[in-house]
Design a protein around this motif. Structure first.
Motif, short mmCIF file in Angstrom:
data_model
loop_
_atom_site.label_atom_id
_atom_site.label_comp_id
_atom_site.label_asym_id
_atom_site.label_seq_id
_atom_site.Cartn_x
_atom_site.Cartn_y
_atom_site.Cartn_z
N GLN A 15 48.43 -51.27 3.99
CA GLN A 15 48.20 -51.34 2.78
C GLN A 15 49.04 -52.07 2.24
OE1 GLN A 15 48.52 -47.54 1.05
NE2 GLN A 15 47.51 -48.30 -0.92
N GLY A 16 48.74 -52.98 1.30
CA GLY A 16 49.51 -53.72 0.43
C GLY A 16 50.07 -55.18 0.81
N ASP A 17 49.46 -55.46 2.10
CA ASP A 17 50.00 -56.63 2.79
C ASP A 17 48.70 -57.69 2.40
OD1 ASP A 17 52.24 -55.84 3.80
OD2 ASP A 17 51.68 -55.84 5.99
N SER A 18 49.19 -59.01 2.72
CA SER A 18 48.43 -60.20 2.52
C SER A 18 47.84 -60.69 3.73
CB SER A 18 49.18 -61.07 1.56
OG SER A 18 50.13 -61.69 2.11
N THR A 65 45.05 -60.70 -1.17
CA THR A 65 46.22 -60.69 -1.85
C THR A 65 46.83 -59.23 -1.61
OG1 THR A 65 45.29 -60.01 -3.85
CG2 THR A 65 45.68 -62.18 -3.80
N PRO A 66 48.06 -58.98 -1.97
CA PRO A 66 48.62 -57.67 -1.81
C PRO A 66 48.14 -56.73 -2.81
CG PRO A 66 50.58 -59.40 -1.67
CD PRO A 66 49.25 -59.99 -2.30
N ASP A 67 47.85 -57.39 -3.93
CA ASP A 67 47.13 -56.23 -4.91
C ASP A 67 45.67 -55.63 -4.52
OD1 ASP A 67 49.26 -56.39 -6.77
OD2 ASP A 67 48.38 -58.20 -7.99
N TYR A 68 44.99 -56.65 -3.83
CA TYR A 68 43.85 -56.44 -3.45
C TYR A 68 43.72 -55.42 -2.33
CZ TYR A 68 38.79 -57.30 -2.08
OH TYR A 68 37.52 -57.23 -1.49
N THR A 69 44.66 -55.63 -1.50
CA THR A 69 44.59 -54.85 -0.22
C THR A 69 45.38 -53.10 -0.30
OG1 THR A 69 46.65 -55.31 0.71
CG2 THR A 69 44.70 -56.56 1.56
N ILE A 114 40.77 -51.44 9.71
CA ILE A 114 41.57 -50.42 9.63
C ILE A 114 42.93 -50.41 9.01
CG2 ILE A 114 42.75 -49.00 11.74
CD1 ILE A 114 40.78 -49.84 13.64
N VAL A 115 43.21 -49.80 8.09
CA VAL A 115 44.10 -49.69 7.04
C VAL A 115 45.23 -48.68 7.45
CG1 VAL A 115 44.85 -49.74 4.77
CG2 VAL A 115 42.74 -50.70 5.49
N TYR A 116 46.57 -49.21 7.86
CA TYR A 116 47.55 -48.11 7.86
C TYR A 116 48.43 -48.11 6.64
CZ TYR A 116 46.60 -48.34 12.87
OH TYR A 116 45.92 -48.37 13.91
N PRO A 117 48.94 -46.89 6.45
CA PRO A 117 49.76 -46.72 5.08
C PRO A 117 50.88 -47.55 5.05
CG PRO A 117 50.02 -44.81 6.53
CD PRO A 117 49.04 -45.71 7.17
N ARG A 118 51.35 -47.97 3.91
CA ARG A 118 52.30 -49.10 3.73
C ARG A 118 53.49 -48.65 4.24
NH1 ARG A 118 52.64 -51.37 -0.92
NH2 ARG A 118 50.88 -50.12 -2.01
N LYS A 119 54.55 -49.37 4.72
CA LYS A 119 55.74 -49.14 5.40
C LYS A 119 56.88 -49.12 4.27
CE LYS A 119 54.61 -48.47 9.61
NZ LYS A 119 54.88 -47.32 10.38
N VAL A 120 56.78 -50.37 3.55
CA VAL A 120 57.72 -50.85 2.69
C VAL A 120 57.36 -51.30 1.44
CG1 VAL A 120 59.77 -52.43 2.16
CG2 VAL A 120 59.51 -51.37 4.45
N ILE A 121 57.81 -51.04 0.28
CA ILE A 121 57.33 -51.58 -1.09
C ILE A 121 57.58 -52.99 -1.17
CG2 ILE A 121 57.43 -51.39 -3.49
CD1 ILE A 121 56.75 -48.75 -3.14
#
Length: 123
Positions: A15-18, A65-69, A114-121
């Protein structure tokens, strides 16, 4: 690698990666606009459909984009969440529309993300 696509078309990401998704093998004689959409498990659209004009070329790319994911959330306590996606090529000249199969897909097959939770902001 922030986004991975396996041989079956399953996309895996945090989540949050591009990342970039490339679609190839389009008919170069047609003036396609290609659409990409993500749905949650209730078939609700997540974010907006993305689209790009192929301009009579055989391939297109979508950049997530990070905003999209970031819209692809993982509930607390779950290791990951599964979403589905679809791709459609619309010929602007003949007004025909074709839903594209991923790899050797069949009608009714789901294209998973398959989406994994973000690890780092990050920044």
């Amino acid at each position: 690698m922030s986004l991975n696509i396996d041989e079956n078309g399953t996309i895996t990401l945090y989540q949050g990666d591009s990342g970039e998704i490339s679609i190839s093998g389009l008919d170069e004689t047609k003036n396609y606009v290609v659409y990409f959409a993500i749905q949650d498990k209730r078939r609700n659209l997540v974010g907006e459909e993305l689209y790009v004009s192929a301009n009579k070329t055989g391939s297109v790319s979508f950049f997530l984009t990070p905003d999209y994911t970031d819209l692809l959330t993982v509930p607390a306590g779950k290791p990951y969440e599964v979403y589905t996606y679809g791709i459609k090529a619309c010929d602007t000249e003949s007004e025909s529309e074709d839903t594209l199969f991923v790899s050797e897909g069949n009608y009714g097959d789901l294209n998973n993300i398959i989406v994994y939770p973000r690890k780092v902001i990050g920044g």
